[in-house]
Design a protein around this motif. Structure first.
Motif, PDB file in Angstrom:
ATOM      1  N   VAL A 142       0.899  -1.265  -0.010  1.00 12.36           N
ATOM      2  CA  VAL A 142      -0.098  -0.070   0.072  1.00 12.36           C
ATOM      3  C   VAL A 142       0.842   1.211  -0.062  1.00 12.36           C
ATOM      4  CG1 VAL A 142      -1.496   1.337   1.361  1.00 12.36           C
ATOM      5  CG2 VAL A 142      -1.800  -1.184   1.253  1.00 12.36           C
ATOM      6  N   HIS A 143       1.914   1.161   1.012  1.00 13.10           N
ATOM      7  CA  HIS A 143       2.661   2.355   1.046  1.00 13.10           C
ATOM      8  C   HIS A 143       4.046   2.323   0.269  1.00 13.10           C
ATOM      9  CE1 HIS A 143      -0.011   4.506   3.757  1.00 13.10           C
ATOM     10  NE2 HIS A 143      -0.109   3.420   4.488  1.00 13.10           N
ATOM     11  N   ALA A 144       4.379   0.945  -0.146  1.00 11.00           N
ATOM     12  CA  ALA A 144       5.565   0.992  -0.986  1.00 11.00           C
ATOM     13  C   ALA A 144       6.816   1.420  -0.267  1.00 11.00           C
ATOM     14  CB  ALA A 144       5.455   1.667  -2.434  1.00 11.00           C
ATOM     15  N   THR A 145       6.732   0.829   1.157  1.00  8.39           N
ATOM     16  CA  THR A 145       7.749   1.377   2.025  1.00  8.39           C
ATOM     17  C   THR A 145       8.832   0.322   1.984  1.00  8.39           C
ATOM     18  OG1 THR A 145       6.054   2.447   3.128  1.00  8.39           O
ATOM     19  CG2 THR A 145       8.223   1.978   4.263  1.00  8.39           C
ATOM     20  N   ARG A 146      10.201   0.657   1.454  1.00  9.64           N
ATOM     21  CA  ARG A 146      11.260  -0.224   1.207  1.00  9.64           C
ATOM     22  C   ARG A 146      12.049  -0.560   2.751  1.00  9.64           C
ATOM     23  NH1 ARG A 146      12.843  -1.992  -3.893  1.00  9.64           N
ATOM     24  NH2 ARG A 146      11.813  -1.053  -5.307  1.00  9.64           N
ATOM     25  N   THR A 147      12.164   0.803   3.181  1.00  3.64           N
ATOM     26  CA  THR A 147      13.131   0.987   4.265  1.00  3.64           C
ATOM     27  C   THR A 147      12.679   0.051   5.651  1.00  3.64           C
ATOM     28  OG1 THR A 147      12.028   2.887   4.975  1.00  3.64           O
ATOM     29  CG2 THR A 147      13.990   3.251   3.527  1.00  3.64           C
ATOM     30  N   LEU A 148      11.337  -0.030   5.771  1.00  2.00           N
ATOM     31  CA  LEU A 148      11.003  -0.615   7.368  1.00  2.00           C
ATOM     32  C   LEU A 148      10.770  -2.008   7.061  1.00  2.00           C
ATOM     33  CD1 LEU A 148       8.164   1.810   8.533  1.00  2.00           C
ATOM     34  CD2 LEU A 148      10.354   1.515   9.440  1.00  2.00           C
ATOM     35  N   THR A 149      10.421  -2.445   5.813  1.00  2.00           N
ATOM     36  CA  THR A 149      10.355  -3.966   5.691  1.00  2.00           C
ATOM     37  C   THR A 149      11.396  -4.500   5.225  1.00  2.00           C
ATOM     38  OG1 THR A 149       9.659  -3.389   3.189  1.00  2.00           O
ATOM     39  CG2 THR A 149       7.782  -3.362   4.754  1.00  2.00           C
ATOM     40  N   GLN A 150      12.723  -3.935   4.713  1.00  2.00           N
ATOM     41  CA  GLN A 150      13.780  -4.393   4.211  1.00  2.00           C
ATOM     42  C   GLN A 150      14.844  -4.615   5.535  1.00  2.00           C
ATOM     43  OE1 GLN A 150      15.074  -2.954   0.619  1.00  2.00           O
ATOM     44  NE2 GLN A 150      13.623  -4.264  -0.357  1.00  2.00           N
ATOM     45  N   LYS A 151      14.727  -4.051   6.704  1.00  2.00           N
ATOM     46  CA  LYS A 151      15.517  -3.846   7.511  1.00  2.00           C
ATOM     47  C   LYS A 151      15.520  -5.143   8.630  1.00  2.00           C
ATOM     48  CE  LYS A 151      16.671   1.354   7.856  1.00  2.00           C
ATOM     49  NZ  LYS A 151      16.663   2.398   8.574  1.00  2.00           N
ATOM     50  N   ARG A 152      16.455  -6.137   8.263  1.00  2.00           N
ATOM     51  CA  ARG A 152      16.339  -7.372   8.809  1.00  2.00           C
ATOM     52  C   ARG A 152      16.441  -7.237  10.490  1.00  2.00           C
ATOM     53  NH1 ARG A 152      17.883 -11.142   5.077  1.00  2.00           N
ATOM     54  NH2 ARG A 152      16.684 -10.516   3.168  1.00  2.00           N
ATOM     55  N   HIS A 153      17.197  -6.506  10.913  1.00  2.00           N
ATOM     56  CA  HIS A 153      17.769  -6.527  12.317  1.00  2.00           C
ATOM     57  C   HIS A 153      16.307  -5.722  13.086  1.00  2.00           C
ATOM     58  CE1 HIS A 153      18.333  -2.311  11.000  1.00  2.00           C
ATOM     59  NE2 HIS A 153      18.057  -1.975  12.330  1.00  2.00           N
ATOM     60  N   TRP A 154      15.389  -4.820  12.579  1.00  2.00           N
ATOM     61  CA  TRP A 154      14.181  -4.599  13.113  1.00  2.00           C
ATOM     62  C   TRP A 154      13.264  -5.949  13.487  1.00  2.00           C
ATOM     63  CZ3 TRP A 154      13.597  -0.338  15.837  1.00  2.00           C
ATOM     64  CH2 TRP A 154      14.386   0.629  15.265  1.00  2.00           C
ATOM     65  N   VAL A 155      13.223  -6.802  12.428  1.00  2.00           N
ATOM     66  CA  VAL A 155      12.533  -8.144  12.434  1.00  2.00           C
ATOM     67  C   VAL A 155      12.793  -8.796  13.762  1.00  2.00           C
ATOM     68  CG1 VAL A 155      11.735 -10.208  11.299  1.00  2.00           C
ATOM     69  CG2 VAL A 155      12.194  -7.972   9.852  1.00  2.00           C
TER      70      VAL A 155
END
Length: 353
Positions: A142-155
């Motif tokens: 929906v928001h095409a947000t790459r930064t939040l979804t691609q940072k593995r350490h956050w996961v």
């Protein structure tokens, strides 16, 4: 009776059956005589045994495939890895639950606490992980947000937080569950909260169900509703295919666990005198809890079947591992795609299944 005092329980507590085989009651000790579920207990044992074997094999393979595919592993894959881990831990308790169905609770208080804890943690971590997956897909599509979804350490931190919250939500069960030896009945694994048992059980249900079920469910409905609207509006056929596994996993989870939680809500409303309480309704709810719990236990073996029949990338990853170890010929490998079997977390691209 190992110190358990039945006088601490209010009269209405003896009239309920909760999936833990409450003690049978003498006809003159309560106004309503509980009725047992009309299912052969040994048939239930067979079901639990099959679920145990399928879950042990299936979730072990899921974890193996995801851990093996380091290069193409997406954020969603990490969540599904934790989901498989939760199902696997719960599956290890199924032989104990099966034995208790046939012979009563013969394992003592420590094991009663542990297996009850694992059951609750499995449920709460499952729905919280699915809620996180829905948010990840929402941000990516929906928001095409790459930064939040691609940072593995956050996961990693999010998953640790989910496990911690699940333990907190399940902690009351761990504290109050114990082996109870009622008269004229087999031992049971049940809550011993002393005085005001009914009141405390209400609190133990309302708070975890609100924060561990209702809120994550609302998050999933919101995120997937907007995600589907975006996909259909943009005619993103490829992303439609990449979302099939996720939607199937969510749907199966709800089909397995929603009935049990709805029955718990009905029972809670009856205990709070919001709906009328009758002997027939008590027995109907008791039977419904027994039946829907079996459905909930069945869930632990279903996700691997979804990946096998719908997830092309999971099949590819599994075949690749088998080919590397010489179990099959490399000719059987699927030539397209990489080991990540759910889809990319990228905002603009999503691999097909």
């Amino acid at each position: 009776m190992t110190g358990f005092n039945f006088e601490n329980y209010e009269g209405d507590d003896y009239n309920y059956s909760y999936s833990t085989d409450l003690p049978l009651i003498l006809p003159d000790s309560a106004p309503c005589r509980p009725e047992s579920l009309d299912i052969n207990k040994y048939a239930v044992v067979v079901i639990y045994a099959l679920v145990f074997l399928l879950s042990l094999l299936g979730n072990s393979l899921v974890m193996l495939v995801i851990l093996y595919s380091r290069v193409g592993r997406s954020v969603t894959d990490v969540y599904l890895l934790n989901l498989a881990m939760a199902d696997l831990l719960f599956a290890l308790t199924l032989p104990i639950w099966a034995t208790s169905k046939a012979k009563g609770w013969i394992f003592g208080t420590p094991l009663c606490k542990v297996v009850s804890l694992l059951k609750e943690v499995n449920f709460y971590s499952g729905i919280l992980l699915l809620a996180c997956i829905s948010m990840d897909r929402y941000l990516a599509i929906v928001h095409a947000t790459r930064t939040l979804t691609q940072k593995r350490h956050w996961v990693k931190f999010i998953c640790i937080g989910i496990w911690a919250l699940s333990l907190v939500l399940a902690l009351p069960i761990f504290i109050f569950r114990r082996a109870i030896h009622p008269p004229y009945s087999s031992p049971v694994c049940y809550e011993d909260m002393g005085a005001n048992t009914t009141k405390w059980r209400m609190v133990m249900r309302v708070l975890p169900q609100t924060f561990g079920f209702l809120l994550p469910l609302l998050v999933m409905l919101f995120c997937y509703g907007l995600t589907l609207r975006t996909l259909f509006a943009a005619h993103m056929g490829q992303k439609h295919r990449a979302m099939r596994v996720i939607f199937a996993v969510v749907l199966v989870f709800l089909l397995c666990w929603l009935p049990y939680n709805l029955v718990l809500v009905a029972d809670t409303l009856m205990r709070a005198r919001v709906i009328a309480e009758t002997c027939e309704r008590r027995n109907d709810i008791g039977r419904a809890l027994d039946a829907t719990e079996i459905l909930g236990f069945l869930h632990s073996c279903l996700n691997p079947l979804i990946y096998v029949f719908i997830g092309q990338k999971f099949r590819h990853g599994l075949l690749k591992i088998m080919a590397i170890h010489g179990l099959i010929s490399k000719e059987y490998l699927v030539k397209d795609g990489r080991p990540s079997f759910v889809g990319s977390s990228s905002g603009n691209t999503s691999t097909t299944l």
